[in-house]
Scaffold this motif. Structure first.
Motif, short mmCIF file in Angstrom:
data_model
loop_
_atom_site.label_atom_id
_atom_site.label_comp_id
_atom_site.label_asym_id
_atom_site.label_seq_id
_atom_site.Cartn_x
_atom_site.Cartn_y
_atom_site.Cartn_z
N TYR A 188 -6.35 2.03 3.78
CA TYR A 188 -5.60 3.14 4.10
C TYR A 188 -5.30 4.12 3.34
N ASP A 189 -5.13 3.55 2.24
CA ASP A 189 -4.94 4.62 1.09
C ASP A 189 -5.72 5.34 0.68
N SER A 194 -2.02 5.18 13.58
CA SER A 194 -2.22 5.19 11.96
C SER A 194 -3.55 4.36 11.97
N ARG A 195 -3.67 3.36 12.87
CA ARG A 195 -4.66 2.44 12.53
C ARG A 195 -6.13 2.83 13.01
N ALA A 250 0.92 -1.19 0.01
CA ALA A 250 -0.08 -0.02 0.02
C ALA A 250 0.95 1.30 -0.10
N SER A 251 0.45 2.26 -0.40
CA SER A 251 1.29 3.65 -0.43
C SER A 251 1.44 4.22 0.88
N SER A 252 0.30 3.72 1.74
CA SER A 252 0.40 4.17 3.15
C SER A 252 1.35 3.50 4.00
N LEU A 253 1.57 4.28 5.05
CA LEU A 253 2.72 3.96 5.92
C LEU A 253 2.08 3.35 7.25
N ILE A 288 2.62 -1.06 4.27
CA ILE A 288 1.76 -2.22 4.50
C ILE A 288 1.42 -3.00 3.36
N VAL A 289 1.24 -4.41 3.50
CA VAL A 289 0.83 -4.98 2.35
C VAL A 289 -0.53 -5.11 2.04
N GLU A 290 -0.97 -4.94 0.97
CA GLU A 290 -2.52 -4.85 0.49
C GLU A 290 -2.76 -5.92 -0.47
N ALA A 291 -4.02 -6.28 -0.59
CA ALA A 291 -4.64 -6.97 -1.73
C ALA A 291 -5.75 -6.22 -2.09
N GLU A 341 0.68 8.93 8.13
CA GLU A 341 2.22 8.76 8.29
C GLU A 341 2.81 9.45 6.89
N ASN A 364 -5.84 -3.24 4.29
CA ASN A 364 -4.94 -2.42 4.64
C ASN A 364 -4.86 -1.46 3.44
N GLY A 365 -5.27 -2.26 2.31
CA GLY A 365 -5.61 -1.11 1.20
C GLY A 365 -6.41 0.16 1.40
N TYR A 389 -6.08 -7.31 3.14
CA TYR A 389 -6.91 -7.05 1.98
C TYR A 389 -7.32 -5.36 2.53
#
Lengths: 1067, 591
Positions: free
Chosen positions: B51-52, B194-195, A696-699, A705-708, B279, B48-49, B46
Motif C-alpha cells: 500500500y505504501d 483503502s483496501r 507501513a507508512s500508509s494508513l 498497518i503492520v508490514e513485512a 488516507e 500491507n507494505g 507482507y
C-alpha cells in the motif's frame, strides 16, 4: 510550561538529591571517619612514644661510587616536611622514630627508609631506573620496560591529576604519539580512541581493558580518572596479540591504583570549573542592514520585504519605532524588526561544573585496600531546562593473602551516570539556533512565544530526556604461587551489569503569530507523549592462566604463559511510548491515553580464546618473544568461526654490550616485531537474514498497518579480517637518562576487510552484501623525545621537563572491487581522506567573462532562474573541453576535478612542559595537528560558515555582510549575495580550492599553576596544594575564525574553554 | 592448604566448564527468513507494505498547466536542456520490485497453499502481481524499455543482473498478464475504500490500456503495433466497472461547490466515485501530504483558456478573450474553473482578507485540494486522496472509444456528460464537435486527425479540465506525442498596463504592477497607493509580453528557453553510472 518545570523540580527534590551533594556528603562522612581513625592512631603513638621521641637524624647521601650527592630532596613521607642535602651530600632532619624518609634525586631511584631507632642514616642512591627498570602492565602480566620487545607506551597517574576534564580520554589526548582521541563539547561526551590511524573501512577501535577485564570506550568515559595508576598502550601486533582478535587495532590497558604504602594514605581533591563557549560567528544584528541584505539574497524567488518595511526597519534601528508591530496589511499578524542574538537567547555564555574525589589506601601485612569515591557534575550550555551530567563512582579494591602462597582479591566498581537533557538539543537544534533570523524575536509583546521563540526556548522547555545508567563491575581473583614463586596461576571471574533507564517526554509548544487569539500554532509534536526504555547489558568474563618464569645459569631468563579466556555479552532492551498525555505536566506513559508502542530487542555474542606466550631473554641483552592465540566468535558461520593469531618480536639492548659500555648512550635498544591478528567485524547476527517488519507508512482506518519486507542478502561465506603489522623501533637515552627518545615505524595491512562486494547493477534491488573483499595499507611512524633536569634557583631546586611526541599515518586502498575506478566508491591506490574538488579561478568580474568562458551549467546553482553574473565563483577548465563538469566520475575522467587536499589529520603532536620550584608547579600542555584539509561543505557549515549564502531564512554573519563581492570589493571572501548557492551540491558547496581550509592547529590544551603550602602553614593537616587550571585556552590555526578545529563535522555541540580552581589535601 | 587447592580446582573447572554451544547465539527479537509465511495473515502483513507504493496523482509541475516551475523538477530540467546522463537521477526503486518478487517466490515456501483457502491466497498473490505491474508501468513510461525481472536476484545471478532491455512489447505483455491476473483474482469487495479490490485492477487496466494504446498510435517512429488491442483492453475494463453499478459521479447537489468539495474530504469511505483512497491524518499516527503548496507554482493562461463558457462554447471564441482583465476572465466560466482556482473574492482559510494573487507566479493560483480546515497547513494536509476515481474511468472510456473510432453519442452521455452533470455543464454533442472541430484545440493538439477529430479534441479538453492538478498532464502530453507544446513558454494573467489591478472583484485595485520601485506614476493618483502590494518588472522575476503590457511571463523562460527534442525527450536517460556498471543497458532513443 511552568507546570512542567515545577513538576521536574518536585520530582528531583523528592528522591533525587544532587550528585555533587551526595558526593560531598559521603566525603564528609568519610572524612569524619578518617579524622577519628587518625585521632586514634595519634593516641596510640603517644602511648608508645615515651621512649621514641623526636630526634635529629643526620647522614650523607652518595651515589654508588661514593660520590656525595648535593641537592637530594628528603621528605618525611606523608608530610611536606623535608630538607635537602648540602654540597657535601649531608643532611639533617628532625623526625620521629616512626617516620619514613623518602630520598629522591633526579636521575636516581628514590629510596624509602624507616627511621626506627637510628640517629644516622647513610644512603646510597642508584641510577634512575625510571626509564630502564619501570614495570609496565602488559597483557596478562607485567614486564620491565627495558625488556619490552613490542611497541608499547605508558602514561602514569600524573596525566590524570588536576586536569579540569572529567573523562580519561580527554586527559589522554595528545599524551602519546599516534593515540588519537576525539571528543565533543557535550558534558556527556564519550571520547573515541584510535591507535595509529585508519584501521578498517568497516571501523575498528582499540580494545579497552580495565584491570584485566575487557571494557568499552563508554566505561572509560564513565570511570573516575583519579583511580588510574597507569595506562599502557599496546600499539603493535606483537604487544597486543595476547588479546587476540579483539586487539587487532591496539589495546588500552588501564590499571587502577592499589594500596602501596604501609601508612594509610588519604587524598581528597575538589575542583570547580567555569566553562565558556568557544568559537562562534559574530552576527550582523542591525535590522536596517539585515532586511535589505536578506531581501537581495532571496532574489529571484522571493520578495521578502517591501520598501515600506525597509523604511520601518530604519526607524527601529534609529530607536524611533517599536521592534514588534501589527502588520499594516494584515491586522492578524505581527511583524518583527528585532536584533535578536539567538545564540545568547538560548545558550549560556558560562556554565559551572564541579568535581570532588577522595581515596584511601594502605598496604597491610597480609593484603591491601584501596577505596575511592568521586562525584562529578558537568553542566552544558543550554539556558533552559537541563543539560547536566551527574556521575558518581565508587571503587573498592582489596586483596588478602589466604596463605603464604595464595592470594584472594576483589575489585568492585559501582557507578551511576545520569544525563538530563532537553528533548530539543542536538545538532538540528543548534543549527536552528545558529540559523534563526535576527530580526525575529522570541516573545510577542503580550508575552507569548513567537513561532521561533517556541521553536528555540519553548522546545527546550517542552521536553526532556533523562538517561540514567546504573552499573557495577566486580572481579574475583585467586592467585597462587608455587615453586618459590616461579609458577603463578591466576583464575578470575568478572561480572559487569549495566542497567540504563531512559524517561522522556515531549509536548507541543504554543505560539501566536498575531494579536488575535485565533493566530495560534504549535511547535513540536502534535500530541504530548511520554516514553520509557530500559536496557540491560551483561558481560561475564573468565580467565585462567599460568605463568612460569625462571632464570637458568644466570643468563637464560625464560617466561612461559598459557591461558584460557571466555566472554559473553547480552543486551536486552524494552521500551514503550504513548501519546496523548492527560496533563502535559505529568509526563508518564501511565497518564496518557493515545497511541502506544512497545518495543523489545535482544542480542547476544560470545568469544573464546586460548593463548600462550614464550619469552626468552639472554643476558639481559637479547629478547625474543612469540605469542599465539586461538580465537572463536559467535558472529560467524560455524565453519568460519576460529582464527589463529600468531606474533613474534625480538629486541637487542645494544647499550649493554661491552663495546658500547662507555659510550654516550645510556640506552640504545632496537626492536622488531611482526604479527597477524584476526578482526571480528560483523554484527551479532550477521549470518542471519531477517525480514524487515514495522509499520507501513500508509494508513488504513486511520491506523498504521503492520508490514513485512524482504530480507537483505548475506554473503554465503565470510569470516575474520586479517591484520598484519610490522614494527621496527629504537629506544634511546643519553646524559644520565635526562634525555630519552624513541622512534617507531609501522606498516599495517588490513586484509579481507569486511566491505561491500563488487558493485552490482541496481536491479539486484538490495545492498550488495558485505564480504571479505577489500585490503588496506596503513603506514606511519611515531617519535617522542623527553628532557628533564633540575638546578637550583635561590638554593631551591628547580625541576623541569619537556616531552614532545609526534605521530603520522597514511592509509591507502590496496584492493577494492571497483573495476571502473568510480570516484563514488573506494578504488585501488586511493589514499583515505582524499578531497576531490574543482580549482577555483576567482570571481567572474564581467559579463563577457561569463559569455565567453567555459560552460558552468552543470555546476552552477539554479542557472536558468538565476543566470550567472559577475561576482559568482568560476572554475578552471582543467580538461579544456569548454565545459565544467564531473566527467563520468571516474579516475580516468574526473571532469575538471582533481585531488585538492586530504581530510585526515596528520602529524598529531603533543608538547608537555612542566616546572616545579619552591612549592610552585607549572604545567603547560599543547596539542595539535600538523596537516589537515577541510572543505566547509557540511550541514553545520551552512550555518556557521555560509549562513545567508545557504538560505535567505538565516542569520547574517558579520563576514557575510561586510566581506562579499561587490564591484568595489572584487576579491571579497564571499561571492556576490545570493542564497541557496551553498547548498544543493553546486557552486560554492562543491569542494574547491578557494574555500578549502587549512585545518591544522596548535591548541593550549591545559595550563596549570599549583602551589603547595609550606609545611609550617599546614602542620598536622597534611599536604595542601591549591591550583588554578585552564583547558582549551587558545589555539593557533589558519581556519576560518568561526570554525573550531576539533569540531569540524561536529555534532553541533560547541567546543568550550574551561577555567578551574581546585585544591587537594594528602593526609 | 589442601582445601584451597581444591577451591582453585573447583573455581577453574567452573570457569572452563564452558557450555558446548557457548558460541551459538540465536536472535530472539527478529523474524528470520524461514520463519514466516505460515498463514494467510502473514500474507496480509507482507502485502500491507504494497500500500505504501500508492501515491495520489497531484501537481502538474512544469507542464503547460503551470507558469512557474521549481528548478529541481525533472521535467523542467529536461525542457531547459539541462538534463544529461551525468546529472540525471532515476533508474531506482528496484528494492520495491525485489520486495514484490520475494513475496511471489516465497509465499508458498512453507506449504501454505495446502491448508489455506486458495481464493484468499490468490487475492494476495494478485495484489503482488498488480503491484509489480504498476511498478513496471512506471519504468515503461520513463524509459520505454526495461529488463523484465520476476524473481528476487542473488549476487551470483550474473545473467539476470547484467541483462539488457526487454522489448516494450514483451514487458507490456507481462504487465498486462499481471494486471489481468489481478483483475481475475482480487476480491470484489473490501471492508474499506483503502483496501485493494478487483475494481482497482480494472481501473488500472483502463488507465494503462489507454496510455499504451494512444502511445502506440501516436508514436509512429517507434514502430509499435497493437494500439487497438490496448485501447480495447482499456474500454473493456472501463465497461466492467461501469456495468458493475458500484460507482457513480459524486455530488453534493450544488454545481458551484460539488467539484471543489469532492477533493477536500476527510474520508472517501462510502463515496461512490472513489475506487481506491489513500488516507491521511493529522492525528497520530500522522501522515500528511502537501499537494498544494500554492507559492511553488501558478496555473497557466493556457489551462485557463481551456475552460468552456457556462453555455458550453469555448472561451477562446469570445471576442477579445485575449485582453480580458483578471476578474473578467472568471466570469461565466465552467464552474470547475472557480473551484480549481483561487478566483476573485477567495479567502484563504483563517484569513479575513481576500487572497491577493501573486504576479511573480503569473497570477493564477490553485485552490483545488486546498482544505479549508484551519489546522492544516498546505504542506501538511490531511484530506484523503483518491488514487483511482470513477470520473477518470469515464474519461478513459470516452477517449479510448473515440480513438478506436467506436464512440457513440450514447457513450458520451454515459461518460463525459455524466462528469459534466456534476457542475451542470451542457453535454458534449458528438455531431457538433466533429462537424466543427475547435481551431484553438486543433492547434494545441496537431496530431489529432480523422473522423473523430472534433470529439477527440473536446474529450482532451474535458480531461484537462476535470483532471487538472491531479498529475495526469505530463503523461497525457507524452502519450499524445505533444511534447513540442510543452516547450512553449507559459504565461499568466493579462496586464493591460502598468498600474493598479483589481483581483478581488470589488472594483478597487489590490495589487500594482510597475516597471520599477521608482516609476510610481501609474499609481500616484490612487488613494490606496501605499497599501497596494507592488510587483516590479525590474526585480527580474517576470516580464510583460509587450513590455509595458500583456501577459505575465517568467524571465527564466527568456534567459534559458525551453525546447523539446523528439523523440529523445519522451524518455528519461539512464544515469551514466548504471550503464557503466552494466554495459548491456542501452540508453533510450536519442540518449
Amino acid at each position: 510550561m511552568k507546570n512542567i518545570k515545577n513538576f521536574r523540580f518536585r520530582k528531583s527534590s523528592l528522591y533525587k538529591i544532587g550528585y555533587t551533594t551526595k558526593a560531598t556528603l559521603l566525603l564528609l562522612c568519610l572524612s569524619l571517619f578518617i579524622i577519628q581513625a587518625r585521632a586514634s592512631v595519634t593516641v596510640n603513638s603517644i602511648e608508645v612514644s615515651e621512649n621514641v621521641q623526636q630526634r635529629n637524624v643526620t647522614g650523607i647521601v652518595t651515589d654508588k661510587n661514593g660520590t656525595p650527592l648535593p641537592g637530594v630532596t628528603i621528605i618525611i613521607e606523608g608530610t611536606s616536611r623535608g630538607t635537602d642535602t648540602d654540597f657535601d651530600g649531608k643532611y639533617s632532619i628532625s623526625a620521629n622514630s616512626g617516620d619514613v624518609l623518602v630520598f629522591s634525586y633526579i636521575g636516581m631511584t628514590s629510596q624509602t627508609l624507616k627511621i626506627e631507632n637510628k640517629l644516622e642514616l647513610n644512603v646510597i642512591l642508584l641510577e634512575d631506573s625510571n626509564v630502564l627498570d619501570e614495570v609496565v602492565v602488559v597483557g596478562y602480566g607485567t614486564k620491565k620496560k627495558i625488556n619490552l620487545s613490542g611497541a608499547v607506551a605508558v602514561v602514569g597517574e600524573d596525566v590524570f591529576e588536576d586536569r579540569p576534564v572529567t573523562t580519561v580520554g580527554q586527559a589522554l589526548q595528545g599524551t602519546i604519539a599516534n593515540l588519537n582521541v576525539v571528543s565533543s563539547g557535550s558534558p556527556n561526551t564519550v571520547p573515541d580512541f584510535n591507535i595509529r590511524g585508519v584501521t578498517s573501512l568497516a571501523g575498528g577501535e582499540p580494545l579497552v581493558v580495565i584491570d584485566g577485564v575487557t571494557a568499552t570506550q563508554s566505561d572509560l568515559a564513565r570511570m573516575n580518572p583519579n583511580d588510574i595508576a597507569s595506562v599502557t598502550i599496546l600499539k603493535d601486533a606483537a604487544a597486543a596479540s595476547i588479546y587476540g582478535s579483539r586487539a587487532s587495532f591496539g589495546v588500552l590497558l588501564v590499571t587502577t591504583k592499589s594500596g602501596k604504602s604501609d601508612k594509610m594514605n588519604i587524598n581528597v581533591a575538589v575542583n570547580t570549573r567555569i566553562q565558556t563557549l568557544g568559537r562562534f560567528p559574530e552576527l550582523e544584528l542591525d535590522v536596517a542592514k539585515v532586511l535589505p541584505f536578506l531581501h537581495d539574497m532571496a532574489k529571484p524567488w522571493y520578495n521578502l520585504f517591501t520598501q515600506e518595511q525597509f523604511d520601518y526597519a530604519e526607524q527601529v534601528s534609529l530607536g524611533n519605532a517599536e521592534p514588534t508591530r501589527i502588520s499594516p496589511t494584515d491586522p492578524n499578524k505581527y511583524e518583527y524588526f528585532h536584533s535578536t542574538n539567538w545564540r545568547e537567547t538560548v545558550l549560556n555564555d558560562v556554565s559551572y561544573s564541579t568535581s570532588a574525589n577522595m581515596n584511601i589506601s594502605q598496604k597491610l601485612d597480609k593484603g591491601s585496600y584501596y577505596i575511592s569515591v568521586e562525584g562529578v557534575k558537568n553542566s552544558g550550555i543550554y539556558k533552559y531546562n537541563n543539560d547536566v551530567q551527574k556521575r558518581f563512582n565508587i571503587r573498592l579494591k582489596s586483596d588478602y593473602d589466604l596463605t603464604s602462597w595464595l592470594n584472594f582479591s576483589n575489585n568492585t566498581w559501582i557507578y551511576n551516570n545520569e544525563y538530563d537533557e532537553s528533548n530539543a538539543t542536538g545538532s538540528a537544534f543548534m543549527r536552528q539556533v545558529m540559523g534563526n533570523r535576527s530580526y525575529l524575536a522570541p516573545y510577542n509583546p503580550d508575552g507569548t512565544y513567537t513561532e521561533y521563540g517556541a521553536y528555540s526556548i519553548g522546545r527546550l522547555l517542552g521536553g526532556n530526556y533523562n538517561t540514567n545508567e546504573n552499573g557495577y563491575q566486580t572481579s574475583f581473583a585467586l592467585k597462587a604461587k608455587f615453586f618459590e614463586d616461579r609458577l603463578t596461576v591466576v583464575g578470575d571471574g568478572s561480572f559487569k551489569r549495566l542497567l540504563t533507564d531512559r524517561e522522556a517526554y515531549d509536548t507541543p509548544v504554543q505560539y501566536s503569530s498575531g494579536p488575535n487569539p485565533q493566530n495560534i500554532g504549535y511547535e513540536g509534536p502534535s500530541e504530548a507523549w511520554a516514553s520509557f526504555a530500559n536496557w540491560r547489558e551483561e558481560w561475564n568474563n573468565y580467565n585462567v592462566y599460568a605463568t612460569f618464569n625462571d632464570l637458568y645459569n644466570e643468563k637464560h631468563n625464560v617466561t612461559v604463559l598459557a591461558g584460557y579466556n571466555q566472554e559473553e555479552h547480552t543486551y536486552n532492551r524494552t521500551g514503550g511510548q504513548r501519546s496523548g498525555l492527560i496533563s502535559a505536566g505529568l509526563p508518564s506513559v501511565e497518564l496518557a491515553t493515545g497511541n502506544q508502542e512497545v518495543s523489545h530487542s535482544y542480542s547476544s555474542w560470545a568469544v573464546q580464546g586460548m593463548f600462550a606466550r614464550l619469552n626468552y631473554i639472554y643476558d639481559d641483552k637479547y629478547i625474543v618473544e612469540v605469542n599465539g592465540r586461538y580465537d572463536g566468535s559467535s558472529r560467524y558461520y560455524k565453519e568460519d568461526r576460529w582464527v589463529f593469531n600468531p606474533s613474534a618480536s625480538a629486541s637487542w639492548i645494544a647499550s649493554k654490550e661491552n663495546f658500547l659500555e662507555d659510550s654516550f648512550f645510556d640506552l640504545l635498544k632496537f626492536r622488531v616485531s611482526y604479527g597477524s591478528l584476526g578482526n571480528q567485524n560483523a554484527g551479532s547476527y550477521a549470518t542471519y537474514p531477517f525480514l524487515g517488519t514495522g509499520n507501513a507508512s500508509s494508513l488504513i482506518g486511520g491506523e498504521n498497518i503492520v508490514e513485512a519486507s524482504s530480507p537483505g542478502l548475506i554473503a554465503p561465506s565470510f569470516s575474520w579480517e586479517t591484520i598484519k603489522t610490522k614494527n621496527i623501533g629504537v629506544d634511546l637515552a643519553f646524559l644520565n637518562n635526562r634525555l630519552t627518545s624513541s622512534f617507531d615505524y609501522y606498516h599495517r595491512l588490513t586484509l579481507d576487510m569486511f566491505a561491500p562486494g563488487l558493485e552490482l547493477p541496481v536491479v539486484l534491488g538490495t545492498a550488495v552484501p558485505d564480504e571479505n573483499a577489500t585490503d588496506l595499507r596503513t603506514e606511519g611512524w611515531e617519535f617522542n623525545v623527553s628532557w628533564r633536569d633540575e638546578f637550583d634557583i635561590s638554593n631551591k631546586p628547580f625541576k623541569y621537563s619537556a616531552t614532545f611526541n609526534l605521530g603520522d599515518s597514511r592509509a591507502f586502498i590496496t584492493k577494492f572491487p571497483n573495476p571502473t575506478n568510480s570516484l563514488s566508491r573506494y578504488r585501488v591506490g586511493e589514499e583515505i581522506g582524499e578531497i576531490w574538488g574543482f580549482v577555483s579561478d576567482g570571481y567572474y568580474q564581467t559579463q563577457e567573462e561569463i559569455d565567453f568562458g567555459p560552460d558552468h551549467t552543470d555546476v552552477a546553482s539554479y542557472p536558468s532562474t538565476r543566470p550567472q553574473a559577475p561576482g559568482d565563483i568560476r572554475f578552471k577548465d582543467l580538461n579544456g573541453d569548454g565545459v565544467i563538469s564531473y566527467g563520468d566520475n571516474t579516475l580516468d575522467n574526473p571532469g575538471d576535478r582533481k585531488i585538492i587536499g586530504n581530510s585526515r589529520a596528520r602529524y598529531n603532536f603533543g608538547l608537555d612542559l612542566n616546572a616545579q620550584w619552591n612549592g610552585f608547579d607549572l604545567k603547560a600542555f599543547f596539542q595539535g595537528v600538523g596537516k589537515k584539509d577541510y572543505y566547509p561543505g557540511g550541514w553545520q557549515d551552512r550555518y556557521y560558515f555560509w549562513s545567508a549564502f545557504a538560505f535567505p531564512w538565516s542569520s547574517v554573519t558579520k563576514e557575510n555582510y561586510n566581506n562579499h563581492w561587490t564591484p568595489e570589493n572584487r576579491n571579497a571572501f564571499y561571492p556576490r549575495p545570493k542564497s541557496y548557492v551553498a547548498e544543493g551540491g553546486k557552486e560554492v558547496s562543491l569542494s574547491q580550492t578557494r574555500w578549502l581550509q587549512d585545518a591544522s592547529y596548535v591548541r593550549l590544551k591545559n595550563v596549570t599553576l599549583g602551589y603547595t603550602l609550606p609545611e609550617n602553614a599546614t602542620k598536622n593537616i597534611g599536604t595542601i596544594r591549591v591550583f588554578a587550571s585552564g583547558e582549551n585556552l587558545f589555539e593557533i590555526s589558519k581556519l576560518f575564525k568561526y570554525l573550531d578545529p576539533e569540531n569540524l563535522n561536529g555534532n553541533g555541540y560547541p567546543f568550550r574553554r574551561t577555567y578551574s580552581i581546585g585544591a587537594s589535601i594528602k593526609f | 592448604m589442601k582445601k584451597y587447592i581444591l577451591l582453585i580446582i573447583i573455581f577453574a573447572v567452573t570457569l572452563v566448564g564452558c557450555e558446548k554451544d557457548f558460541l551459538d547465539r540465536v536472535p530472539e527479537t527478529d523474524i528470520t527468513a524461514d520463519g514466516f509465511f505460515n498463514s494467510t495473515a502473514d500474507l496480509e502483513i507482507y502485502t500491507n507494505g504494497f500500500y505504501d507504493y500508492f501515491g495520489a496523482g497531484s501537481r502538474d509541475n512544469s507542464t503547460d498547466d503551470q507558469t512557474r516551475h521549481s528548478e529541481g523538477d525533472g521535467l523542467n530540467t529536461l525542457l531547459k536542456g539541462n538534463l544529461t546522463v551525468s546529472n540525471t537521477g532515476g533508474w531506482s526503486g528496484w528494492g520495491t520490485l525485489r520486495d514484490i518478487n520475494y513475496f511471489l517466490a516465497n509465499y508458498d515456501n512453507n506449504g501454505l497453499s495446502e491448508s489455506a483457502d486458495p481464493a484468499v491466497v490468490n487475492h494476495y498473490v494478485a495484489f503482488a502481481r498488480f503491484s509489480r505491474a504498476r511498478w513496471y508501468i512506471g519504468k515503461i513510461k520513463d524509459y520505454g524499455m526495461v529488463p523484465w525481472i520476476d524473481v528476487p536476484l542473488n549476487v551470483d545471478d550474473d545473467e539476470l543482473l547484467t541483462k539488457g532491455h526487454d522489448t516494450r512489447d514483451f514487458v507490456v505483455g507481462k504487465i498486462m498478464e499481471d494486471l489481468e491476473f489481478a483483475a481475475a483474482n482480487l476480491s470484489e469487495t473490501a471492508a474499506t475504500r483503502s483496501r485493494i479490490t478487483k475494481w482497482v485492477a480494472l481501473a488500472e487496466i483502463s488507465r494503462f490500456g489507454l496510455y499504451e494504446g494512444t502511445f502506440r498510435k501516436y508514436h509512429e517512429y517507434a514502430g509499435l503495433s497493437d494500439a487497438d488491442l490496448y485501447l480495447s483492453k482499456s474500454t473493456n475494463a472501463s465497461q466492467q466497472i461501469i456495468d458493475s453499478g458500484n460507482y457513480g459521479v459524486w455530488t453534493n447537489g450544488d454545481p458551484e461547490t460539488a467539484y471543489n468539495e469532492f477533493f477536500i474530504q476527510g474520508s472517501y469511505n462510502g463515496n461512490e466515485e472513489v475506487i481506491l483512497q489513500i488516507e491521511y491524518s493529522y492525528a497520530e499516527p500522522r501522515r500528511t501530504h502537501g499537494v498544494v503548496v500554492y507559492w511553488y507554482w501558478g496555473l497557466s493562461k493556457n489551462l485557463t483558456d481551456s475552460y468552456l463558457m457556462t453555455d458550453g462554447t469555448p472561451f477562446t471564441s469570445q471576442p477579445n478573450y485575449d485582453t480580458k482583465g483578471y476578474v473578467e476572465v472568471f466570469e461565466d466560466r465552467d464552474p470547475r474553473m472557480s473551484q480549481t482556482y483561487m478566483s476573485p473574492g477567495y479567502k484563504y482559510p483563517n484569513e479575513e482578507n481576500d487572497y491577493l494573487v501573486r504576479a511573480t507566479y503569473g497570477g493564477y493560483t490553485q485552490q483545488k485540494f486546498l482544505h479549508n480546515d484551519e489546522d492544516e497547513s498546505q504542506w501538511s494536509a490531511e484530506t484523503d486522496m483518491a488514487a483511482y476515481r470513477y470520473a477518470e474511468v469515464l474519461l478513459n472510456y470516452a477517449e479510448a472509444k473515440a480513438e478506436l473510432g467506436t464512440i457513440t453519442q450514447g457513450d458520451l452521455n454515459s461518460s463525459i456528460n455524466a462528469v459534466r452533470a456534476r457542475v451542470n455543464m451542457p453535454g458534449l454533442d458528438m455531431a457538433t464537435a466533429n462537424s466543427n472541430p475547435d481551431a484553438v484545440q486543433a492547434e494545441q493538439y496537431p496530431n489529432v486527425t480523422g473522423d473523430n477529430k472534433g470529439v477527440i479534441l473536446e474529450i482532451r479538453r474535458e480531461r484537462r479540465v476535470e483532471l487538472a492538478c491531479e498529475g495526469f498532464r505530463r503523461g497525457d502530453m507524452f502519450r499524445w506525442k505533444n511534447g513540442l507544446t510543452l516547450a512553449e513558454p507559459q504565461l499568466g494573467m493579462y496586464v493591460p498596463a502598468f498600474g493598479g489591478i483589481d483581483v478581488t472583484g470589488d472594483g478597487v485595485p489590490d495589487i500594482a504592477i510597475l516597471n520599477s520601485p521608482s516609476e510610481t506614476g501609474p499609481i500616484d493618483a490612487l488613494p490606496n497607493k501605499d497599501t497596494l502590494v507592488k510587483y516590479y518588472v525590474s526585480d527580474g522575476t517576470f516580464y510583460l509580453t509587450d513590455g509595458d503590457s500583456g501577459f505575465i511571463g517568467m524571465t527564466g523562460d527568456v534567459n534559458q528557453p525551453k525546447s523539446f527534442e523528439e523523440p529523445k525527450y519522451y524518455y528519461n536517460p539512464i544515469p551514466l553510472h548504471h550503464t557503466i556498471i552494466n554495459p548491456n543497458l542501452t540508453q533510450p532513443a536519442g540518449w
